[in-house]
Design a protein around this motif. Sequence first.
Motif, PDB file in Angstrom:
ATOM      1  N   ARG A  29      -8.558  11.881  -8.854  1.00 42.83           N
ATOM      2  CA  ARG A  29      -9.505  12.757  -8.117  1.00 42.83           C
ATOM      3  C   ARG A  29     -10.468  11.946  -7.799  1.00 42.83           C
ATOM      4  NH1 ARG A  29     -10.046  17.629  -8.226  1.00 42.83           N
ATOM      5  NH2 ARG A  29      -8.795  18.191  -9.909  1.00 42.83           N
ATOM      6  N   ARG A  30     -10.556  10.644  -8.455  1.00 36.16           N
ATOM      7  CA  ARG A  30     -11.822   9.769  -8.042  1.00 36.16           C
ATOM      8  C   ARG A  30     -11.376   9.048  -6.764  1.00 36.16           C
ATOM      9  NH1 ARG A  30     -12.545   6.796 -13.644  1.00 36.16           N
ATOM     10  NH2 ARG A  30     -13.697   5.183 -12.460  1.00 36.16           N
ATOM     11  N   ILE A  31     -10.138   8.560  -6.632  1.00 35.44           N
ATOM     12  CA  ILE A  31      -9.552   7.814  -5.572  1.00 35.44           C
ATOM     13  C   ILE A  31      -9.718   8.854  -4.392  1.00 35.44           C
ATOM     14  CG2 ILE A  31      -7.461   7.027  -4.518  1.00 35.44           C
ATOM     15  CD1 ILE A  31      -6.734   6.219  -7.423  1.00 35.44           C
ATOM     16  N   VAL A  32      -9.172  10.056  -4.289  1.00 35.11           N
ATOM     17  CA  VAL A  32      -9.433  11.198  -3.177  1.00 35.11           C
ATOM     18  C   VAL A  32     -10.807  11.229  -2.881  1.00 35.11           C
ATOM     19  CG1 VAL A  32      -8.727  13.495  -2.538  1.00 35.11           C
ATOM     20  CG2 VAL A  32      -7.124  12.045  -3.630  1.00 35.11           C
ATOM     21  N   CYS A  48       0.902  -1.128   0.095  1.00 35.82           N
ATOM     22  CA  CYS A  48       0.000  -0.040  -0.069  1.00 35.82           C
ATOM     23  C   CYS A  48       0.974   1.169   0.012  1.00 35.82           C
ATOM     24  CB  CYS A  48      -1.087  -0.081   1.214  1.00 35.82           C
ATOM     25  SG  CYS A  48      -2.169   1.355   1.055  1.00 35.82           S
ATOM     26  N   ARG A  49       1.656   1.303  -1.205  1.00 34.85           N
ATOM     27  CA  ARG A  49       2.415   2.354  -1.292  1.00 34.85           C
ATOM     28  C   ARG A  49       2.125   3.855  -1.694  1.00 34.85           C
ATOM     29  NH1 ARG A  49       5.015  -2.191  -3.624  1.00 34.85           N
ATOM     30  NH2 ARG A  49       5.000  -0.949  -5.756  1.00 34.85           N
ATOM     31  N   MET A  50       0.983   3.881  -2.245  1.00 32.39           N
ATOM     32  CA  MET A  50       0.682   5.158  -2.848  1.00 32.39           C
ATOM     33  C   MET A  50      -0.543   5.801  -1.681  1.00 32.39           C
ATOM     34  SD  MET A  50      -0.638   6.312  -6.577  1.00 32.39           S
ATOM     35  CE  MET A  50      -1.983   4.957  -6.695  1.00 32.39           C
ATOM     36  N   ASN A  51       0.284   6.944  -1.224  1.00 30.20           N
ATOM     37  CA  ASN A  51      -0.504   7.580  -0.102  1.00 30.20           C
ATOM     38  C   ASN A  51      -1.398   8.735  -0.747  1.00 30.20           C
ATOM     39  OD1 ASN A  51      -0.690   9.579   2.028  1.00 30.20           O
ATOM     40  ND2 ASN A  51       0.840   8.369   2.940  1.00 30.20           N
ATOM     41  N   ILE A  52      -2.629   8.496  -0.047  1.00 30.70           N
ATOM     42  CA  ILE A  52      -3.513   9.633  -0.426  1.00 30.70           C
ATOM     43  C   ILE A  52      -3.183  11.032  -0.185  1.00 30.70           C
ATOM     44  CG2 ILE A  52      -5.911  10.447   0.260  1.00 30.70           C
ATOM     45  CD1 ILE A  52      -6.112   7.907  -1.011  1.00 30.70           C
ATOM     46  N   LYS A  53      -2.563  11.219   0.683  1.00 28.85           N
ATOM     47  CA  LYS A  53      -1.860  12.573   0.985  1.00 28.85           C
ATOM     48  C   LYS A  53      -0.867  12.961  -0.540  1.00 28.85           C
ATOM     49  CE  LYS A  53      -1.901  12.796   5.786  1.00 28.85           C
ATOM     50  NZ  LYS A  53      -1.135  12.875   7.089  1.00 28.85           N
ATOM     51  N   HIS A  54      -0.278  12.038  -0.945  1.00 25.17           N
ATOM     52  CA  HIS A  54       0.457  12.300  -2.095  1.00 25.17           C
ATOM     53  C   HIS A  54      -0.178  12.471  -3.275  1.00 25.17           C
ATOM     54  CE1 HIS A  54       4.068   9.558  -0.200  1.00 25.17           C
ATOM     55  NE2 HIS A  54       3.778  10.619   0.445  1.00 25.17           N
ATOM     56  N   LEU A  55      -1.510  11.796  -3.436  1.00 29.22           N
ATOM     57  CA  LEU A  55      -2.361  12.109  -4.604  1.00 29.22           C
ATOM     58  C   LEU A  55      -3.081  13.538  -4.371  1.00 29.22           C
ATOM     59  CD1 LEU A  55      -4.033   8.708  -5.065  1.00 29.22           C
ATOM     60  CD2 LEU A  55      -2.613   9.753  -6.609  1.00 29.22           C
ATOM     61  N   SER A  56      -3.281  13.754  -3.110  1.00 26.47           N
ATOM     62  CA  SER A  56      -4.058  15.095  -3.065  1.00 26.47           C
ATOM     63  C   SER A  56      -3.043  16.317  -3.348  1.00 26.47           C
ATOM     64  CB  SER A  56      -4.402  15.183  -1.515  1.00 26.47           C
ATOM     65  OG  SER A  56      -5.020  16.605  -1.310  1.00 26.47           O
ATOM     66  N   ALA A  57      -1.808  16.052  -2.904  1.00 28.81           N
ATOM     67  CA  ALA A  57      -0.717  16.880  -3.226  1.00 28.81           C
ATOM     68  C   ALA A  57      -0.415  17.145  -4.961  1.00 28.81           C
ATOM     69  CB  ALA A  57       0.625  16.680  -2.578  1.00 28.81           C
ATOM     70  N   PHE A  58      -0.615  15.774  -5.589  1.00 25.61           N
ATOM     71  CA  PHE A  58      -0.269  15.965  -6.927  1.00 25.61           C
ATOM     72  C   PHE A  58      -1.546  16.631  -7.592  1.00 25.61           C
ATOM     73  CE2 PHE A  58      -2.072  13.445 -10.677  1.00 25.61           C
ATOM     74  CZ  PHE A  58      -1.128  13.935 -11.722  1.00 25.61           C
ATOM     75  N   LEU A  59      -2.876  16.271  -7.154  1.00 24.49           N
ATOM     76  CA  LEU A  59      -3.996  16.943  -7.644  1.00 24.49           C
ATOM     77  C   LEU A  59      -4.170  18.618  -7.292  1.00 24.49           C
ATOM     78  CD1 LEU A  59      -6.783  14.659  -6.544  1.00 24.49           C
ATOM     79  CD2 LEU A  59      -6.087  15.051  -8.775  1.00 24.49           C
ATOM     80  N   THR A  60      -3.453  19.107  -6.222  1.00 28.93           N
ATOM     81  CA  THR A  60      -3.421  20.478  -5.944  1.00 28.93           C
ATOM     82  C   THR A  60      -2.554  21.030  -7.023  1.00 28.93           C
ATOM     83  OG1 THR A  60      -4.027  19.796  -3.792  1.00 28.93           O
ATOM     84  CG2 THR A  60      -3.313  22.114  -4.055  1.00 28.93           C
ATOM     85  N   VAL A  61      -1.207  20.615  -6.909  1.00 26.14           N
ATOM     86  CA  VAL A  61      -0.411  21.067  -8.070  1.00 26.14           C
ATOM     87  C   VAL A  61      -0.552  21.136  -9.569  1.00 26.14           C
ATOM     88  CG1 VAL A  61       2.143  20.660  -9.049  1.00 26.14           C
ATOM     89  CG2 VAL A  61       1.681  20.416  -6.553  1.00 26.14           C
ATOM     90  N   ALA A  62      -1.359  20.050  -9.811  1.00 24.87           N
ATOM     91  CA  ALA A  62      -1.974  20.087 -11.198  1.00 24.87           C
ATOM     92  C   ALA A  62      -2.917  21.284 -11.422  1.00 24.87           C
ATOM     93  CB  ALA A  62      -2.538  18.621 -11.572  1.00 24.87           C
ATOM     94  N   ASP A  63      -3.909  21.313 -10.569  1.00 25.26           N
ATOM     95  CA  ASP A  63      -5.087  22.098 -10.709  1.00 25.26           C
ATOM     96  C   ASP A  63      -4.475  23.682 -10.654  1.00 25.26           C
ATOM     97  OD1 ASP A  63      -6.708  20.107 -10.927  1.00 25.26           O
ATOM     98  OD2 ASP A  63      -7.375  20.324  -8.718  1.00 25.26           O
ATOM     99  N   SER A  64      -3.434  23.812  -9.465  1.00 22.75           N
ATOM    100  CA  SER A  64      -3.002  25.305  -9.612  1.00 22.75           C
ATOM    101  C   SER A  64      -1.884  25.587 -10.441  1.00 22.75           C
ATOM    102  CB  SER A  64      -2.715  25.584  -8.038  1.00 22.75           C
ATOM    103  OG  SER A  64      -1.438  24.785  -7.657  1.00 22.75           O
ATOM    104  N   ARG A  65      -1.048  24.633 -10.712  1.00 23.61           N
ATOM    105  CA  ARG A  65       0.033  24.727 -11.743  1.00 23.61           C
ATOM    106  C   ARG A  65       1.042  25.352 -11.263  1.00 23.61           C
ATOM    107  NH1 ARG A  65      -1.573  23.723 -17.098  1.00 23.61           N
ATOM    108  NH2 ARG A  65       0.248  24.925 -17.939  1.00 23.61           N
ATOM    109  N   SER A  66       1.016  25.280  -9.666  1.00 25.49           N
ATOM    110  CA  SER A  66       2.357  25.908  -8.998  1.00 25.49           C
ATOM    111  C   SER A  66       2.370  25.255  -7.925  1.00 25.49           C
ATOM    112  CB  SER A  66       1.750  27.202  -8.647  1.00 25.49           C
ATOM    113  OG  SER A  66       2.591  27.793  -7.708  1.00 25.49           O
ATOM    114  N   PHE A  67       3.611  24.691  -7.578  1.00 27.71           N
ATOM    115  CA  PHE A  67       4.076  24.124  -6.234  1.00 27.71           C
ATOM    116  C   PHE A  67       3.914  25.033  -5.018  1.00 27.71           C
ATOM    117  CE2 PHE A  67       6.034  21.143  -8.926  1.00 27.71           C
ATOM    118  CZ  PHE A  67       6.113  19.969  -8.453  1.00 27.71           C
ATOM    119  N   THR A  68       4.226  26.296  -5.198  1.00 26.01           N
ATOM    120  CA  THR A  68       4.084  27.332  -4.134  1.00 26.01           C
ATOM    121  C   THR A  68       2.607  27.440  -3.764  1.00 26.01           C
ATOM    122  OG1 THR A  68       6.086  28.504  -5.140  1.00 26.01           O
ATOM    123  CG2 THR A  68       4.417  29.664  -3.520  1.00 26.01           C
ATOM    124  N   GLN A  69       1.793  27.637  -4.750  1.00 30.82           N
ATOM    125  CA  GLN A  69       0.318  27.874  -4.530  1.00 30.82           C
ATOM    126  C   GLN A  69      -0.384  26.728  -4.157  1.00 30.82           C
ATOM    127  OE1 GLN A  69      -1.348  30.450  -4.691  1.00 30.82           O
ATOM    128  NE2 GLN A  69      -3.371  29.943  -4.558  1.00 30.82           N
TER     129      GLN A  69
END
Length: 332
Positions: free
Chosen positions: A95-98, A25-46
Amino acid sequence: MEDWRDSIRIRVRALAALGALDGGCRMNIKHLSAFLTVADSRSFTQAARILGLAQPTVTARIKSLEQTLDTPLLLRTASGASLTPAGRRLHRYARRIVQLSELAQQSVCDPADAPDALVIGAAECIVTYRLVPLIEYLHLRHQQLDLSLRALDGDPVRLVREEQIDCAFFIGPRTAAADVHHRVLRPEGLSLVAHPEHPLAGRPVLSTADLAPHTVACANRESGYQRGLERALVEAGAVARGILVLGSVDAVKRSVGEGIGMALLPTVAVAEELRLGQLRRLDWRAPFTVYSQCVWRRGLDDDPVFRTVLGTARQVLAESDTAAGPALQAVC
């Protein structure tokens, strides 16, 4: 065009990372959430600001996810972050997993004896002009029903299929999907409307292509009738000069009433404005038919709350226009 084998590989990696294939169970929901947030905002800082985390933490979560899937997911540039082809494919599932994780957590935290609310998605036109009597009827006669009504923000079949909602009421061409249940409730008329002094008002529209030079206003481009209009223009060898997306039917009617563009809407939504002369129906007939209809997820047929809602909807919509009775019987 994406190679279908790449698509399968990213799915297999995602499943393996979730433990579906190899027991881990290596893929963490928090990692997916961070991935979605960066993808949607197009910015690591944001993304770090939105998540309330330090930017290195967000970066570390993305790197961990990329290592888990053994593929880069985001391109880091001076102007921001963008998805790689693999990142786009993962985005569809992440997104569906989260969302499912959040729903599962919410369900576990709810009281054990609390019944699940029936989540109904409904298009704006359906709610405002067709389902208000339904809601009033249900409230007066079935106050014990636990319902949650939300606006449709995408394709209703997809939202039901992904179990983001239990059922959906919408207006559009007759739909067909093998993995959801579906019922046509009644046919709906369409009117292409504009300001009374619009250049096309009062004269025949000889061809759909004649509409192309004029701005088209719409609530959103996902509605079945808007897609039908744009498809009709393409089939006529034309493209609308501009599509003005305004977010709501009321905003569309105000815009068109002030002389900004024209709009294709269910006739029930513009009947009052047409009666008062605030809008004028253009002499063009849609080359397609739309219906008020309902789709619902499998397994819902025996749910007493849903059966009450669907039965009442059929009754209310059938009675809303007795003149449509014969046509309604034909399509049900």
